[in-house]
Design an enzyme around this catalytic site. Structure first.
Site: not given
Ligand code: FAD
Ligand code: FAD
Lengths: 642, 642
Positions: A61, A264, A339
């Site tokens: 967030d 948090y 986080p």
């Molecule tokens: C449960 C959870 C709670 C979190 N809580 C916090 C928090 O409280 N505070 C904070 O700062 N950050 C938190 N985060 C971390 C934050 O969401 C991430 O840092 C951020 O979203 C990173 O973006 P990203 O696009 O790199 O990865 P992600 O947002 O994880 O996106 C990855 C995407 O890839 C997709 N994917 C995965 N594997 C495959 C595959 N094999 N094939 C196709 N698609 C795939 C997933 O569905 C997802 O949509 C949390 C993450 C999770 C999972």
């Protein structure tokens, strides 16, 4: 590497084969940012995700100023700024000296990131950010997220030997069944791609199946995370707080959209032999009751809980983010951490913001493939810094009240450049000249300088406050043709081209006029690579754009007296009136800015200079108006000659 | 008045009967503004239009600063500001002294309206404005425009005698046939309404059928109006211009969204016996070729023409805008005039902005019906001023080069308050106290003062720069709870309530604290009508809201130490953190404002005062913190006691 067997057998009949230039795996913030660039450059690209929908509640967030600048550069910051909370103050709370069962406020800190950007830090749930990118993709209609697509296997033979135009990567995917339908219905597809980006999060399938190696810590940290509407007599609930209690651990709070706040709550650190912590045994009540103990003597109740989770984090970093400049990983796939700095989504978006335009320019044949080396170097360095700082910040967070928690403003200064995102300075490379400053900033948390070398060197004295490698900051100038004040970033949007800023100095002086005519003359000559990339009749295809900011009073200059290359004529649409600006007093009077752009940038208001910026707003080179051969040479090195 | 016969006969079978509190006829800018208020107050209301769609191209385009403030108050200014042009400069052009076949620039005038509002003048086609209102109605889901609805007859018996709760008006309408279907298919409806608003344009059916009388000039003026993408070497094409040629008449230009400009070309004035001008004989080529002659020696070509029209205007004004406070007319239905001040759409929106909240408060039983008298008085005076000024401006426009065209900046000053829309000062009435200023401003074009009397008198010395009757200007203050800088208008949105601003002065002084506690104590007591209208647990039903702006340094004040009525507690959602603000230095530093709100308003920073604002942001009364009985008396006069 050989073709892996598909995880379930498939016959030739149900296999569909297709081709794409760019395939993005994962539609979280990182994948969507690459997709936004692909949309802007009109690439033949696809983005797939194995989940059924975007994230709606919770997760990341915090929004760092640089991330808001990036959203703004894509034209999607407005709803975020409207609905999100703006963080203008950070308070630290510690046990009272008189009675350590009570917390008391020890410091109120004005948010310092604000001096570094025109945007303050913000906070809004991840779902809004994903939503804003999805709206952009929908509005532009170039590519849309394909959901319920499961990656089954990948092959990428001899990447090193194959040419950049070839479909060297093959990904086999299956379309997830609607529940109830039989396995024989499964539709499969074989996708051949020239480039592949793994933006598939902390447990990245791409990372694993393409053999990216990982450095991983043994310990895991566990946080209780709650998004609630608080009923409380705690006074600092609408600013951000770091609270250390004497005996119950610590808490970090953030104001959020509407009446929400995020807390948090540090729960545990595991990794030792006999650790038995189990996320599944933690309830919302456990988290809030722990929070209530920390908040004592203040009351905290949840009027409404929108989302809660136990967030368990590994501390890990991929050893590289690129496989032969064909397969890339970005975002959480590269780095995982606590986080406590709110960095996850921010650094993920910033990774992809760096990668996307480079990929697009190479794919469109505008730039040379070696440009992609700079993604590897620039963002790997940032990932290392991130992990180092996170170690320190999360340690501070779990260790209990201490000198640092009492002098939080001092402690936090170290993190400010990184936490703003604007402090990031990329090191010298083929697209970033060397700079006198490199020696000084080296070692600073925000500044991964000296990671490479460059043939070119910026002339520091021409723009004393511009750091080569950093994104150019935005100041207000006045449009020459329509007299309206404009932020420089408003005409540095993520639309594709490099920008050559001609700070033309005082054009009422005949000598300056001559200098401007000389450089304009050079760029009007097709012998210059810049000229060949300007495309006045197809501006959307331009790889370079020239913007002029002069320091004369606006009313003493006539736009149409300036060389035409500075306000190009379009056969159908007439002159372009949005490329020449004055850096004058009226802008200050009107918008309250106390200095004009020249003095902010430390540019001599008579003499001026030239500043070259990359499509991601970072400064490549500062030089003089006479250095036209150097400018050509610079672009010859990056751009395809055409 | 008796029921008119429906224009085509209808049987009982195809008649459907329905009831509504408010019926709006016409969904142009004026009707949509009333509808927006109806939506905000959640009225039982309908809006009908006989056209098939909204306006898409052309028609009105100028936006006065006050209109933008109004759009902003409904939360719909953002897309308008994004796509519209901003007008920052006005240039006047006259025949050259040396060669009067050539025009030359005589003056560049900085747009003065800007000092009067935080928004500059803008220009965007009417379709965007209607679109923004239509989006608002769609998002809020309270009422939607019903199209293809033809008004057939109206009856309104004994309006004077019937009570305000009764359905005293009956409108018979028909739903327009799809072309090809037979007349027997026509669906008809008999709509019984408590109140009716005729917002049906210059040829208003409501005006005619309800017997509103008209004052009408014999002459008509004819303008050629073109929206083109210009290819031109004329230098001032992105600012607004007034161009007088020696022999070919005059032209007015406005920059517009995208690359468009609007030109108004004066064609003819008719009304004499032998005048034979026929609009239908004028072609686009006629208009542009006349424009080309005026522009000489500059070239003007149309790269693209989006819209063009011959706009013929009557000079007319309705003698009143209200029939027994039940049937109202607003917008072009009240006043018609030339487009030379770009006032049509602006004054229409401003009429309705004045009317809508009053109607809503009466319909909801929150305010007394006499409140509606003030619409009649306030807006009729504005219509008269509009017609007078338009006479003068259109005369200036047709008369050819003259002293005024050469000293356009001087000439234009007279029009500035009116052209900004913010200069409008309503006269004394039941909702507007008298003010020492009334005597001075009387006669000023923007100030229809002294139209009535009031029981109350503002204490001028308490807020030297606030004019009772004018809309309160916006300045930046800092939210006490979250430290973020906010424009005062950001918390004066068009959501319904009156606002009592307590400028609490310096709360670090014990005496000021006491004064604040006293007034807060008064408003906490149900004996005060204010208290009864606050509704802390149903804030959307509140008719009054209290906002506090103190002048102490923000960090020296704790929100929760202030009386609770200033930050009311909601049973489910906790405290309201968005009602107390500091007027402090940090707001200036951050947003570059050189003065704080106290000094801008001329309020003593120790002592403070109270300012009461209507739901439309106009100031009702300025008084002292001790004048609580006067405040109660003021509200007793307007609000229903409940
Ligand atoms: C449960 C959870 C709670 C979190 N809580 C916090 C928090 O409280 N505070 C904070 O700062 N950050 C938190 N985060 C971390 C934050 O969401 C991430 O840092 C951020 O979203 C990173 O973006 P990203 O696009 O790199 O990865 P992600 O947002 O994880 O996106 C990855 C995407 O890839 C997709 N994917 C995965 N594997 C495959 C595959 N094999 N094939 C196709 N698609 C795939 C997933 O569905 C997802 O949509 C949390 C993450 C999770 C999972
Ligand atoms: C052809 C034309 C060109 C114009 N050009 C300019 C210009 O160049 N510059 C400028 O400043 N202004 C121009 N105007 C004026 C400008 O559009 C108006 O000042 C402005 O729209 C006023 O808003 P309004 O809502 O009062 O009236 P309108 O916008 O006229 O809205 C009236 C609405 O009522 C509907 N209506 C009418 N009669 C009935 C009925 N009996 N039953 C149901 N619905 C009905 C109409 O369909 C219309 O939607 C032009 C107007 C017209 C008509």
């Amino acid at each position: 590497m050989k073709l892996e067997l598909p995880s379930s057998s498939s016959t030739a009949e149900d296999q569909h084969t297709s081709y794409t230039d760019l395939l993005i795996v994962g539609a979280g913030p990182a994948g969507l940012t690459v997709a936004a660039w692909a949309s802007r450059y009109g690439l033949k690209a696809r983005i797939i995700d194995d989940k059924e929908t975007q994230v709606h509640e919770g997760r990341a967030d915090g929004l760092h100023p640089r991330t808001i600048e990036i959203l703004d550069s894509f034209g999607i910051a407005t709803p975020i700024l409207k609905y999100g909370a703006s963080i203008r103050e950070i308070c630290s709370w510690n046990p009272s000296d008189d009675d350590d069962s009570r917390i008391e406020r020890t410091q109120r800190i004005r948010d310092m990131e604000m001096d570094l950007s025109r945007f303050a830090q913000g906070a809004i749930k991840q779902g809004y950010i994903e939503g804003a990118f999805l709206d952009l993709l929908k509005d532009e209609g170039v590519l849309q997220v394909e959901r319920n697509v499961v990656t089954e296997s990948i092959s990428h033979d001899d990447l090193q030997e194959r040419k950049h135009g070839e479909y060297a990567i093959t990904l086999n995917v299956a379309y997830r069944n609607k529940s109830g339908s039989s396995d024989t219905d499964v539709r499969r597809e074989r996708i051949h791609a020239k480039y592949l980006v793994g933006a598939d999060g902390a447990h990245s399938w791409v990372r694993k199946h393409c053999g990216f190696e990982l450095n991983k810590n043994r310990t895991q940290k566990h946080f209780g995370v709650i998004d609630i509407v608080p009923r409380t007599n705690f006074p600092d609930v609408r600013v951000s707080c770091v609270i250390h209690s004497a005996r119950h651990g610590s808490i970090m709070t953030l104001p959020r959209e509407g009446r929400l706040i995020r807390c948090y709550v540090q729960l545990a650190e595991t990794g030792g032999e006999e650790d038995t912590f189990d996320d599944k045994e933690v309830s919302f009540e456990d988290i809030i009751s722990k929070a209530q103990k920390i908040f004592s003597p203040y009351k905290l109740e949840s009027g409404e809980c929108e989302w809660w989770s136990v967030y368990t984090v590994d501390h890990q970093i991929a050893k590289t983010n690129s496989l032969h400049n064909r397969i890339f990983i970005t975002g959480d796939a590269v780095h995982a951490h606590t986080p406590t700095m709110g960095a996850g989504m921010n650094v993920s978006i910033q990774d992809s913001y760096n990668l996307g335009w480079k990929l697009a320019m190479v794919i469109k044949g505008l730039a040379k493939p070696e440009l992609l080396d700079t993604y590897r170097d620039e963002r790997h360095k940032v990932a290392e810094t991130l992990l180092d700082l996170d170690q320190e910040m999360s340690q501070f967070f779990v260790q209990g009240p201490c000198d640092n928690s009492k002098n939080y403003d001092e402690f936090r200064k170290k993190f400010t450049p990184f936490l703003s995102g604007t402090g990031v300075i990329y090191g010298p490379s083929m697209i970033r000249a060397e700079d006198d400053n490199d020696e000084q900033v080296n070692g600073d948390s925000g500044s991964p300088a000296k990671s490479g070398r460059s043939k070119f060197r910026s002339t520091k004295s021409l723009a004393r406050n511009i750091l080569t490698g950093q994104r150019l900051n935005s100041h207000i100038v006045v449009n020459q043709a329509d007299a309206s004040p404009r932020h420089i970033h408003d005409f540095m949007k993520s639309t594709g081209p490099w920008r050559i800023f001609i700070f033309a100095g005082d054009l009422t002086i005949a000598g300056q006029r001559k200098r401007l005519e000389a450089i304009a003359g050079h760029f009007s000559d097709p012998k210059s690579i810049v000229c060949r990339h300007l495309k006045p009749n197809e501006p959307e295809e331009a790889a370079v754009e020239i913007l002029t900011i002069h320091s004369a009073p606006r009313v003493e200059i006539e736009l149409l007296d300036l060389p035409e290359v500075l306000h190009p004529f379009h056969e159908k649409l007439g002159y372009d009136y949005w490329k020449v600006f004055a850096s004058e007093a009226s802008a200050k009077e009107r918008e309250g800015d106390s200095e004009d752009a020249y003095s902010r940038f430390g540019i001599d208001s008579q003499h001026g200079c030239v500043v070259i910026c990359r499509p991601d707003q970072h400064v490549s080179l500062v030089c003089d108006m006479e250095d036209v051969d150097m400018i050509d040479e610079f672009f010859e090195q990056v751009l395809v000659s055409s």
